[in-house]
Motif scaffolding. Structure first.
Motif: not given
Length: 313
Positions: A35-40, A98-99, A287-292, A306-313
């Motif tokens: 559902k979500y992943a985070s960027a590191n 996980t992306f 962010y949405p995954l499309s803006e990776i 802190g963190k950035i999270v991505l909405r994957v599905s």
């Protein structure tokens, strides 16, 4: 399924969203819809090829380590989880990024989602919080009343390190820019140092642990701040820290590079603290995954709070 892949080392422009085959699980694995992943920051190092000397990974690379999602299929040997279960965790296997809309994981890498958290919040936790926990609890073995200095306290690992150090009973000095003092204080920091006006290694302070999350110090620069049994711990995988880590295993010095691995028991500990309100993620932006590509540009500034999270599905 959609998946972020890297087919050659380079800048954010090498990140491609492609259609990939669905993972096939073994009896001891689970298929998970992310559902979500985070960027590191590790994702940036992998994309640039900075870790190719340490990891044997073939192209295409898949990025992302921590996630939240839903179990779609459980292998025959899985007893703890069933389809529909909400989970969070981190993949330990290389190139299991996980992306991706779907990944396969083992039960040892995950835990049920904290009951008071949504998918976005939970995805921000596993890698950074486990890094802080394993550094402070397992390596430094923090005791109540000890003094911990966290260099880079406003980032992903740093914001969790402040909170976990306080949970373990330590006094915390947070080092960040002046604009992030407020968030460090709100998370529990007792003392704040602005790195633009104060050089921590030139201070007269004494610490039991120097946790270098930002990665711009080393044991030699900070050893005078520590007692003989004090620890310098870094998240930066460079030759100096790797060499010092080898010497620490030989009992020559207390300097360690923290290499995090996802562990069910650690995730369960974090889940308990999260549900009790003792621990909370700090999320700069979703962010949405499309803006990776934009996400990676932001990571490269090294100024994420802190963190950035991505909405994957």
């Amino acid at each position: 399924m959609k998946q972020v892949q890297v087919h050659k080392y380079g800048g954010p422009e090498v990140l491609k969203i492609v259609e990939a085959a669905m993972p096939v699980i073994e009896g001891w694995e689970m298929l998970v819809q992310v559902k979500y992943a985070s960027a590191n920051p590790k994702d940036v190092l992998l994309r640039k090829g900075k870790l190719k000397a340490f990891l044997s990974i073939a192209f295409p690379l898949t990025l992302g380590q921590d996630f939240s999602g839903v179990v779609v299929q459980a292998g025959k040997k899985i007893k703890e989880y069933k389809p529909g279960d909400k989970i969070y965790g981190m993949t330990n296997r290389p190139n299991n990024g996980t992306f991706s809309e779907y990944i396969k994981v083992s039960p040892q890498e995950v835990c049920h989602l904290p009951e008071n958290m949504d998918f976005a919040e939970a995805a921000a936790v596993p890698l950074t919080a486990q890094t802080a926990l394993q550094a402070l609890k397992d390596i430094a073995k923090i005791k109540p009343g000890q003094h911990v200095c966290i260099n880079g306290a406003s980032g992903g690992v740093g914001t969790f390190a402040i909170q976990i150090a306080k949970i373990l009973g330590a006094k915390v000095t947070a080092v960040s820019s002046a604009k992030n003092e407020d968030i460090c204080r709100r998370l529990g920091a007792d003392i704040h140092l602005d790195y633009n006006t104060i050089s921590v290694e030139k201070s007269n302070a004494k610490y039991d642990v120097f946790f270098d999350v930002f990665g711009n110090k080393n044991w030699r620069k900070t050893k005078h701040l520590l007692p003989n049994n004090g620890w310098y711990i870094s998240t930066a995988p460079n030759a100096k820290n790797i060499g010092d880590t080898i010497l620490s295993y030989l009992k020559i010095k207390n300097s360690r590079l923290i290499v995090v691995e996802s562990d069910y028991n650690d995730l369960k500990t974090l889940k308990g603290w999260l549900e009790k309100g003792k621990l909370k993620p700090v999320i700069e932006k979703e962010y949405p995954l499309s803006e990776i590509k934009e996400v990676h540009k932001r990571l490269e500034t090294k100024r994420v709070v802190g963190k950035i999270v991505l909405r994957v599905s």
